[in-house]
Scaffold this motif. Structure first.
Motif, short mmCIF file in Angstrom:
data_model
loop_
_atom_site.label_atom_id
_atom_site.label_comp_id
_atom_site.label_asym_id
_atom_site.label_seq_id
_atom_site.Cartn_x
_atom_site.Cartn_y
_atom_site.Cartn_z
N SER A 86 -41.80 -1.37 9.06
CA SER A 86 -43.10 -0.70 9.21
C SER A 86 -44.19 -1.74 9.28
N LEU A 87 -45.08 -1.58 10.26
CA LEU A 87 -46.15 -2.56 10.40
C LEU A 87 -47.39 -2.09 9.68
N ALA A 88 -48.00 -3.03 8.97
CA ALA A 88 -49.25 -2.71 8.29
C ALA A 88 -50.37 -2.61 9.32
N GLU A 89 -51.47 -1.99 8.93
CA GLU A 89 -52.60 -1.82 9.85
C GLU A 89 -53.18 -3.14 10.30
N ILE A 90 -53.10 -4.14 9.44
CA ILE A 90 -53.76 -5.40 9.79
C ILE A 90 -52.94 -6.27 10.74
N VAL A 91 -51.77 -5.77 11.17
CA VAL A 91 -50.98 -6.55 12.13
C VAL A 91 -51.51 -6.30 13.53
N ASP A 92 -51.70 -7.37 14.26
CA ASP A 92 -52.18 -7.25 15.64
C ASP A 92 -50.98 -6.98 16.55
N ARG A 93 -50.85 -5.74 16.99
CA ARG A 93 -49.65 -5.38 17.74
C ARG A 93 -49.50 -6.16 19.04
N GLN A 94 -50.61 -6.49 19.65
CA GLN A 94 -50.50 -7.16 20.95
C GLN A 94 -49.96 -8.56 20.83
N LYS A 95 -50.10 -9.15 19.64
CA LYS A 95 -49.75 -10.56 19.53
C LYS A 95 -48.43 -10.80 18.82
N ILE A 96 -47.59 -9.77 18.71
CA ILE A 96 -46.29 -9.96 18.04
C ILE A 96 -45.40 -10.82 18.92
N ARG A 97 -44.78 -11.80 18.32
CA ARG A 97 -43.89 -12.69 19.07
C ARG A 97 -42.50 -12.63 18.46
N ALA A 98 -41.49 -12.72 19.31
CA ALA A 98 -40.11 -12.70 18.83
C ALA A 98 -39.34 -13.88 19.40
N ASN A 99 -38.46 -14.46 18.58
CA ASN A 99 -37.68 -15.60 19.01
C ASN A 99 -36.27 -15.48 18.43
N LEU A 100 -35.27 -15.63 19.29
CA LEU A 100 -33.88 -15.53 18.82
C LEU A 100 -33.23 -16.90 18.95
N LYS A 101 -32.83 -17.46 17.81
CA LYS A 101 -32.22 -18.78 17.86
C LYS A 101 -31.11 -18.86 16.83
N ASN A 102 -29.93 -19.34 17.27
CA ASN A 102 -28.80 -19.50 16.36
C ASN A 102 -28.47 -18.22 15.62
N GLY A 103 -28.63 -17.09 16.29
CA GLY A 103 -28.29 -15.84 15.64
C GLY A 103 -29.32 -15.34 14.65
N VAL A 104 -30.51 -15.95 14.62
CA VAL A 104 -31.57 -15.49 13.73
C VAL A 104 -32.75 -15.02 14.58
N LEU A 105 -33.20 -13.79 14.35
CA LEU A 105 -34.37 -13.28 15.05
C LEU A 105 -35.59 -13.55 14.19
N GLU A 106 -36.57 -14.23 14.77
CA GLU A 106 -37.80 -14.52 14.05
C GLU A 106 -38.91 -13.70 14.67
N LEU A 107 -39.55 -12.87 13.89
CA LEU A 107 -40.68 -12.06 14.37
C LEU A 107 -41.95 -12.61 13.75
N PHE A 108 -42.91 -12.89 14.60
CA PHE A 108 -44.20 -13.38 14.10
C PHE A 108 -45.22 -12.29 14.34
N MET A 109 -45.90 -11.87 13.29
CA MET A 109 -46.87 -10.79 13.39
C MET A 109 -48.20 -11.26 12.83
N PRO A 110 -49.10 -11.66 13.72
CA PRO A 110 -50.38 -12.17 13.22
C PRO A 110 -51.29 -11.03 12.78
N ARG A 111 -52.26 -11.39 11.98
CA ARG A 111 -53.21 -10.39 11.51
C ARG A 111 -54.27 -10.17 12.57
N VAL A 112 -54.82 -8.99 12.54
CA VAL A 112 -55.93 -8.68 13.45
C VAL A 112 -57.12 -9.56 13.07
#
Lengths: 125, 137
Positions: A86-112
């Motif tokens: 669940s994303l908090a309100e202060i997460v900027d949805r447009q700027k979410i970034r995802a990276n898959l490396k070595n079987g690990v998914l990294e999600l970056f969710m910056p604040r608005v």
């Protein structure tokens, strides 16, 4: 009691076993980070769906074993990873970034970014 | 008054069910006894060892081959930050696989793809099945 299973799953079952990926959620200065362990999932088998405030991660593992192998010990196999965050309100949805490396998914969710403070002119009259 | 009833012997069903729940030989055991999960398989000429170790680079894994076993050792580093939830394993890990056949040490290969480590150990020549011709005397 052991049933003969191959890591490809029982042949009769159509659906892949549902797996829950181990997930770390942490916060750094620049925003929130979510790490999910999804070994055996390739980028093309991974999907992220954002619905309202819920981000659902789905990933299918690819079969690794050859057909002619006899298994002595099986502790992991194929399946479908699925987890929702669940994303908090202060997460900027447009700027979410995802990276898959070595079987690990990294999600970056910056604040608005907060609107910069500004003075409001007062009109006389 | 002291009760010395051993429920598990009076009701063997419950003991059986207890074992079934805790040590379920489930295909995907959610509570693993050792980390990382390991698959061990073989065919006529090769032994395959696979481990699920996401988030580590090949250089952070130490593979040691003794004459009787393969040791997979390494460390999963934790990320820095303020944690709200931590489920991923962290720290040192080690698995030791006993090899029941001699392997050809020169031809052992290891690859790490998408967080799955695969170690291919070809069986040594002398233990492969060989045909013996029978001479009729």
């Amino acid at each position: 009691m052991s049933t003969k299973n191959t890591p490809a799953g029982r042949p009769e079952e159509k659906a892949l076993p549902r797996l829950v990926p181990a997930t770390d959620i942490l916060e750094r200065e620049d925003g929130f980070y979510v790490y999910m362990d999804m070994p055996g999932v390739k980028k093309e088998d991974l999907s992220l769906d954002l619905q309202d405030s819920e981000l659902t991660v789905t990933g299918k593992t690819s079969v690794v074993a050859g057909e002619k192998e006899n298994f002595i010990e099986v502790q992991f196999g194929v399946g479908e990873y699925r987890r929702s965050v669940s994303l908090a309100e202060i997460v900027d949805r447009q700027k979410i970034r995802a990276n898959l490396k070595n079987g690990v998914l990294e999600l970056f969710m910056p604040r608005v970014e907060k609107a910069t403070p500004r003075r409001i002119e007062i009109q006389a009259g | 008054m002291v009760f010395d009833l051993d429920f598990n012997t009076l009701f063997p069903e419950r003991m059986h069910r207890l074992f079934e729940e805790v040590f379920k030989p489930e295909f995907f055991a959610q509570r693993r006894l050792a980390y990382p999960p390991l698959n061990l398989s073989e065919d006529a000429s090769t032994v395959f060892v696979r481990c699920e170790i996401p988030g580590v680079e090949m250089k952070d894994i130490e593979l040691t081959l003794t004459d009787k076993s393969l040791i997979v050792k390494g460390e999963r580093a934790t990320e820095k930050g303020k944690y709200f939830r931590q489920e991923r394993p962290a720290g040192l890990f080690q698995r030791i696989v006993s090899l029941n056949v001699p392997v050809d040490r020169e031809r052992v290969k290891a690859t790490l793809v998408d967080g799955i480590l695969t170690v291919v150990l070809p069986k040594a020549e002398e233990c492969l099945p060989k045909k013996i011709s029978i001479d009729i005397a």
